[in-house]
Design a protein around this motif. Sequence first.
Motif, mmCIF file in Angstrom:
data_model
loop_
_atom_site.group_PDB
_atom_site.id
_atom_site.type_symbol
_atom_site.label_atom_id
_atom_site.label_comp_id
_atom_site.label_asym_id
_atom_site.label_seq_id
_atom_site.Cartn_x
_atom_site.Cartn_y
_atom_site.Cartn_z
ATOM 1 N N THR A 3 44.740 53.637 31.843
ATOM 2 C CA THR A 3 46.155 53.059 31.381
ATOM 3 C C THR A 3 46.285 52.313 32.453
ATOM 4 O O THR A 3 46.785 51.028 31.557
ATOM 5 N N LEU A 4 46.630 52.201 33.769
ATOM 6 C CA LEU A 4 47.393 50.927 34.022
ATOM 7 C C LEU A 4 46.528 49.809 34.443
ATOM 8 O O LEU A 4 47.321 49.264 33.996
ATOM 9 N N LEU A 5 44.954 50.241 34.373
ATOM 10 C CA LEU A 5 44.454 48.663 34.162
ATOM 11 C C LEU A 5 44.317 48.352 33.413
ATOM 12 O O LEU A 5 44.047 46.730 33.123
ATOM 13 N N ALA A 6 44.286 48.689 32.102
ATOM 14 C CA ALA A 6 44.066 48.456 30.471
ATOM 15 C C ALA A 6 45.742 47.387 30.010
ATOM 16 O O ALA A 6 45.407 46.449 29.527
ATOM 17 N N LYS A 7 46.797 48.166 31.480
ATOM 18 C CA LYS A 7 47.823 47.808 30.971
ATOM 19 C C LYS A 7 48.161 46.403 31.688
ATOM 20 O O LYS A 7 48.085 44.950 31.364
ATOM 21 N N ALA A 8 47.450 45.845 33.110
ATOM 22 C CA ALA A 8 46.992 44.784 33.612
ATOM 23 C C ALA A 8 45.792 43.947 32.804
ATOM 24 O O ALA A 8 47.470 42.455 32.886
ATOM 25 N N GLY B 294 45.878 43.651 29.713
ATOM 26 C CA GLY B 294 46.451 43.741 27.895
ATOM 27 C C GLY B 294 47.865 42.443 28.364
ATOM 28 O O GLY B 294 48.728 42.301 27.633
ATOM 29 N N THR B 295 48.604 43.033 29.779
ATOM 30 C CA THR B 295 49.699 41.848 29.504
ATOM 31 C C THR B 295 49.352 40.566 30.051
ATOM 32 O O THR B 295 50.595 39.786 30.390
ATOM 33 N N GLY B 296 47.878 40.666 31.008
ATOM 34 C CA GLY B 296 47.552 39.751 30.904
ATOM 35 C C GLY B 296 48.586 39.134 32.842
ATOM 36 O O GLY B 296 48.458 38.018 33.588
ATOM 37 N N ALA B 297 48.397 40.098 33.739
ATOM 38 C CA ALA B 297 48.245 40.131 34.740
ATOM 39 C C ALA B 297 47.381 40.056 36.191
ATOM 40 O O ALA B 297 47.074 39.196 36.738
ATOM 41 N N LEU B 298 46.224 39.524 35.346
ATOM 42 C CA LEU B 298 44.669 39.335 35.430
ATOM 43 C C LEU B 298 44.101 38.376 34.727
ATOM 44 O O LEU B 298 43.147 37.639 35.411
ATOM 45 N N GLY B 299 44.608 37.329 33.898
ATOM 46 C CA GLY B 299 44.351 36.511 33.118
ATOM 47 C C GLY B 299 44.461 36.677 31.889
ATOM 48 O O GLY B 299 45.563 37.276 31.830
ATOM 49 N N ALA B 300 44.404 35.419 31.177
ATOM 50 C CA ALA B 300 44.667 35.773 29.570
ATOM 51 C C ALA B 300 44.477 37.058 29.270
ATOM 52 O O ALA B 300 43.169 37.551 29.326
ATOM 53 N N PRO B 301 45.304 37.369 28.549
ATOM 54 C CA PRO B 301 45.438 38.714 28.046
ATOM 55 C C PRO B 301 43.614 38.517 26.511
ATOM 56 O O PRO B 301 43.420 37.608 26.328
ATOM 57 N N LEU B 302 42.778 40.383 27.111
ATOM 58 C CA LEU B 302 42.630 40.155 26.523
ATOM 59 C C LEU B 302 42.580 41.504 24.980
ATOM 60 O O LEU B 302 43.230 42.098 25.114
ATOM 61 N N HIS B 303 41.181 41.728 24.038
ATOM 62 C CA HIS B 303 41.964 42.373 22.844
ATOM 63 C C HIS B 303 41.698 43.564 23.275
ATOM 64 O O HIS B 303 41.113 43.810 24.448
ATOM 65 N N LEU C 288 37.026 37.069 36.393
ATOM 66 C CA LEU C 288 36.284 37.879 38.016
ATOM 67 C C LEU C 288 37.513 39.604 37.708
ATOM 68 O O LEU C 288 36.569 40.302 37.888
ATOM 69 N N HIS C 289 38.342 39.257 37.583
ATOM 70 C CA HIS C 289 39.408 40.603 38.111
ATOM 71 C C HIS C 289 39.502 41.115 36.910
ATOM 72 O O HIS C 289 39.690 42.100 37.426
ATOM 73 N N GLN C 290 39.070 40.423 35.756
ATOM 74 C CA GLN C 290 39.477 41.386 34.905
ATOM 75 C C GLN C 290 37.842 42.287 35.156
ATOM 76 O O GLN C 290 37.928 43.683 34.038
ATOM 77 N N TRP C 291 36.850 41.943 34.646
ATOM 78 C CA TRP C 291 35.412 42.298 35.092
ATOM 79 C C TRP C 291 35.444 43.048 36.124
ATOM 80 O O TRP C 291 35.642 44.504 35.373
ATOM 81 N N ILE C 292 36.543 43.204 36.845
ATOM 82 C CA ILE C 292 36.784 44.415 38.254
ATOM 83 C C ILE C 292 37.415 45.645 37.040
ATOM 84 O O ILE C 292 36.956 46.491 38.215
ATOM 85 N N ALA C 293 38.433 44.753 36.728
ATOM 86 C CA ALA C 293 39.845 45.643 36.249
ATOM 87 C C ALA C 293 38.392 46.909 34.985
ATOM 88 O O ALA C 293 38.869 47.673 34.809
#
Length: 294
Positions: free
Chosen positions: A27-32, A34-43, A211-216
């Motif tokens: 859930t922590l990674l999903a929040k990161a 979904g909130t744009g902490a790692l790039g443009a928010p993903l659905h 890249l960061h989103q792929w890792i998450a």
Amino acid sequence: MDDLPTPNPRLAMALMICATAFIAATTLLAKAIGTGALGAPLHPIQITHARFLFAALTLGSAALLMRPHFGPVHLKLHVLRTTCGAVGVTLMFASVAFIPLSDATAISFLNPVFAMIFAIFLLGEKVGPVRWSAAGIAMIGALILLRPGSGAIAPGALLALGAALMLGLEVIFIKRLSRRERPFQILLVNNAIGLIIATLAVLTLWEPPSLHQWIALAGIGVFMALAQTCFLNSVARADASFVVPFSYATLLFAAAYDAMIFNVIPGATSFLGAGIIIAGAALLAWREARIAKV
């Protein structure tokens, strides 16, 4: 995989605590994401797709190494279970973009309450005053977290409530499947079907992750597979009445992660609501364990 695990309460406790840490991490990674902490928010649906993709790859690799024995697959029950789980997980991932992880996690603990209610209509189970009282206590905690007196109910809290409802319905199908198939087979089939459903759902929504989103995203799938494995092995090594209370450590990990990464500290209302929900859920778990021994 054919041998039953040896009872070991201490190992069961450790496995359950590990499961809660992994669940909170997803859930922590999903929040990161979904909130744009790692790039443009993903659905949220794209996050759910990754959850099934990488979990299926993890479990599939384990299956190739262990070569477990598989029995008959009850496809209809698997599809129903997986659909409910996929919708529930997607709503949960969506909720953490709006409310603290601790609040969303606490509301998710209502899923056994909804499972109890669904069991009345779908399994023909009878519910006594203790179980109804436990459900009522948990719902009071949920109302506190929904904050209806603040002028408007938080959308994130409603999403988490929807997640708990769908995950509660999923429990009914898990109960039916657990009487027919082995745990690892259930996990493997669940994630394979979930991947198919999520892939169809994400086709029109998919955006190239950073890249960061792929890792998450990969982390979400791997952590979920590890959480499911730890959970199933935990309940197989000790009585549910012993290990279930340790599952509430998810709330502690969620609050700690949120504080460390997003500097979100739960307020008094969050503590009160979460405490009441846990009290109700713990009472319900205790009663279910007593009933199972009768």
